[in-house]
Design an enzyme around this catalytic site. Sequence first.
Site, mmCIF file in Angstrom:
data_model
loop_
_atom_site.group_PDB
_atom_site.id
_atom_site.type_symbol
_atom_site.label_atom_id
_atom_site.label_comp_id
_atom_site.label_asym_id
_atom_site.label_seq_id
_atom_site.Cartn_x
_atom_site.Cartn_y
_atom_site.Cartn_z
ATOM 1 N N TYR A 173 41.312 37.832 38.592
ATOM 2 C CA TYR A 173 41.774 36.506 38.166
ATOM 3 C C TYR A 173 42.666 36.634 36.924
ATOM 4 O O TYR A 173 43.780 36.096 36.879
ATOM 5 C CB TYR A 173 40.575 35.597 37.857
ATOM 6 C CG TYR A 173 40.925 34.424 36.989
ATOM 7 C CD1 TYR A 173 41.682 33.374 37.489
ATOM 8 C CD2 TYR A 173 40.534 34.379 35.636
ATOM 9 C CE1 TYR A 173 42.034 32.307 36.680
ATOM 10 C CE2 TYR A 173 40.884 33.323 34.827
ATOM 11 C CZ TYR A 173 41.637 32.289 35.346
ATOM 12 O OH TYR A 173 41.995 31.238 34.532
ATOM 13 N N SER A 195 45.976 31.331 30.720
ATOM 14 C CA SER A 195 44.602 31.370 30.226
ATOM 15 C C SER A 195 44.475 32.389 29.110
ATOM 16 O O SER A 195 45.187 33.399 29.090
ATOM 17 C CB SER A 195 43.683 31.781 31.385
ATOM 18 O OG SER A 195 42.427 32.174 30.899
ATOM 19 N N LYS A 207 46.917 35.928 36.144
ATOM 20 C CA LYS A 207 47.541 35.152 35.058
ATOM 21 C C LYS A 207 48.541 36.029 34.292
ATOM 22 O O LYS A 207 49.618 35.560 33.921
ATOM 23 C CB LYS A 207 46.470 34.584 34.111
ATOM 24 C CG LYS A 207 45.608 33.510 34.745
ATOM 25 C CD LYS A 207 46.407 32.282 35.183
ATOM 26 C CE LYS A 207 45.563 31.246 35.885
ATOM 27 N NZ LYS A 207 46.339 30.156 36.487
HETATM 28 N N1 UFG Z 1 27.316 31.237 29.195
HETATM 29 C C1 UFG Z 1 25.946 31.296 29.101
HETATM 30 N N2 UFG Z 1 25.209 30.802 30.142
HETATM 31 C C2 UFG Z 1 25.795 30.244 31.253
HETATM 32 C C3 UFG Z 1 27.202 30.182 31.326
HETATM 33 C C4 UFG Z 1 27.923 30.700 30.281
HETATM 34 O O1 UFG Z 1 25.393 31.775 28.129
HETATM 35 O O2 UFG Z 1 25.067 29.838 32.158
HETATM 36 C C5 UFG Z 1 28.111 31.758 28.079
HETATM 37 C C6 UFG Z 1 29.006 32.903 28.475
HETATM 38 O O3 UFG Z 1 28.324 34.118 28.395
HETATM 39 C C7 UFG Z 1 30.126 32.764 27.448
HETATM 40 C C8 UFG Z 1 30.194 31.266 27.168
HETATM 41 O O4 UFG Z 1 28.970 30.738 27.636
HETATM 42 O O5 UFG Z 1 29.754 33.393 26.269
HETATM 43 C C9 UFG Z 1 31.320 30.595 27.891
HETATM 44 O O6 UFG Z 1 31.267 30.949 29.253
HETATM 45 P P1 UFG Z 1 32.128 30.209 30.365
HETATM 46 O O7 UFG Z 1 31.816 30.839 31.673
HETATM 47 O O8 UFG Z 1 31.988 28.743 30.230
HETATM 48 O O9 UFG Z 1 33.614 30.530 29.922
HETATM 49 P P2 UFG Z 1 34.327 31.942 29.742
HETATM 50 O O10 UFG Z 1 34.741 31.982 28.323
HETATM 51 O O11 UFG Z 1 33.563 33.072 30.245
HETATM 52 O O12 UFG Z 1 35.500 31.772 30.779
HETATM 53 C C10 UFG Z 1 36.562 30.974 30.488
HETATM 54 C C11 UFG Z 1 37.185 30.418 31.772
HETATM 55 C C12 UFG Z 1 37.834 31.505 32.562
HETATM 56 C C13 UFG Z 1 38.707 32.354 31.680
HETATM 57 C C14 UFG Z 1 37.969 32.869 30.492
HETATM 58 C C15 UFG Z 1 38.812 33.672 29.568
HETATM 59 O O13 UFG Z 1 36.210 29.785 32.582
HETATM 60 O O14 UFG Z 1 38.612 30.895 33.575
HETATM 61 O O15 UFG Z 1 37.459 31.775 29.771
HETATM 62 O O16 UFG Z 1 38.075 34.267 28.574
HETATM 63 F F1 UFG Z 1 39.180 33.395 32.351
#
Ligand code: UFG
Length: 342
Positions: free
Chosen positions: A153, A128, A157
């Site tokens: 998590y 990841s 990785k």
């Molecule tokens: N976000 C919102 N509202 C929500 C959900 C997410 O604004 O309800 C934003 C988050 O703040 C972030 C973006 O959308 O800026 C993406 O969020 P996600 O949770 O979809 O994805 P992440 O980038 O946080 O996480 C993903 C994977 C993880 C991994 C991570 C590494 O889900 O498994 O990338 O950066 F670890």
Amino acid sequence: MKKTANILVTGGAGFIGSHTVVLLIEQGFNPVIVDDFRNSEKRVLKGIEEITGQIPVVHEVDVVDKEAMHAIFQQYNFEGVIHFAAYKAVGESVQKPLMYYRNNLVSLMNCIELCEEFEVKNFVFSSSCTVYGEPDDILVNENTPIKPANSPYGQTKQVSEQILKDAIDSKNGLRVLCLRYFNPIGAHESSAIGELPIGVPNNLVPYVTQTAIGKLEQLTVFGDDYQTPDGSCIRDYIHVMDLAEAHIHGMKWLSRQKDDTYEILNAGTGVGVSVLEIIHTFEKVTGTALNWKIGPRREGDVSQIYADPKRAFDLLGWKTKRSIEESLKDAWNWEQKLANEK
Ligand code: UFG
């Protein structure tokens, strides 16, 4: 690698796993799914069958159960392993770190040891972009220094990659490809399979589609005061079918390498998209208005990160083909299909 090779796919009923299984079948391989369905649903098997016309081979087994895995390795003459099975929720890993370490690390070690015992050479591992932590550069390539992980998590990785590297350095005869996934979204274009988050989704796109369909009340944008053009966070969203294709290319590439190969590749599009852009694009391509508001930042979020995908292209000849519009449309079609079934 023989066209009809048996490929073990742990976590093959999950989101990325199921889409990869479809491609493996379509290319003539024999994927063998190992999944205990703790984080997936059996209906995905029907979806795979609907697309490919083949009933997938499944063993309902926990990859941590070495004896059961041993029996599966004994039954099939695997030519490769794609190891997806792992826990993946950042927040949950902070609450239950031991559960994450045990599951993600023991399952990996079982797979490596069994590959050694049964002389299975080719191994693709689900890593990841979380391994980069909060990088200094927003466009990360595989040489971008690894920062301390910001969750257990992420730590699993990082450690998993290290375990694989150490195993290769011991000349165990394996060929390993770690794919560092960015943000997989979308669904198969047929809408027969897609993402099935259990409970309230953590990830942005399922939250968007569930809000649009009316399952959830309102989407909160976690922060609009980041140092980005529109103030919201930027990520690299990759269509799950593009990501699935990376595994097929990776497996074929591995089979052409010498023993004791260890390679890491980013799996992303190279394009950064903000949360607000996701919302506006979703509304545009689906013609559906979304109920959303700006809220506070979410703890642990990196402000922006996206992949430099060049090395993956140079090595595998693989690059993403699908646009963000297509990804969001496929995610929406899938959400609508789920709603129509209920
Ligand atoms: N976000 C919102 N509202 C929500 C959900 C997410 O604004 O309800 C934003 C988050 O703040 C972030 C973006 O959308 O800026 C993406 O969020 P996600 O949770 O979809 O994805 P992440 O980038 O946080 O996480 C993903 C994977 C993880 C991994 C991570 C590494 O889900 O498994 O990338 O950066 F670890």
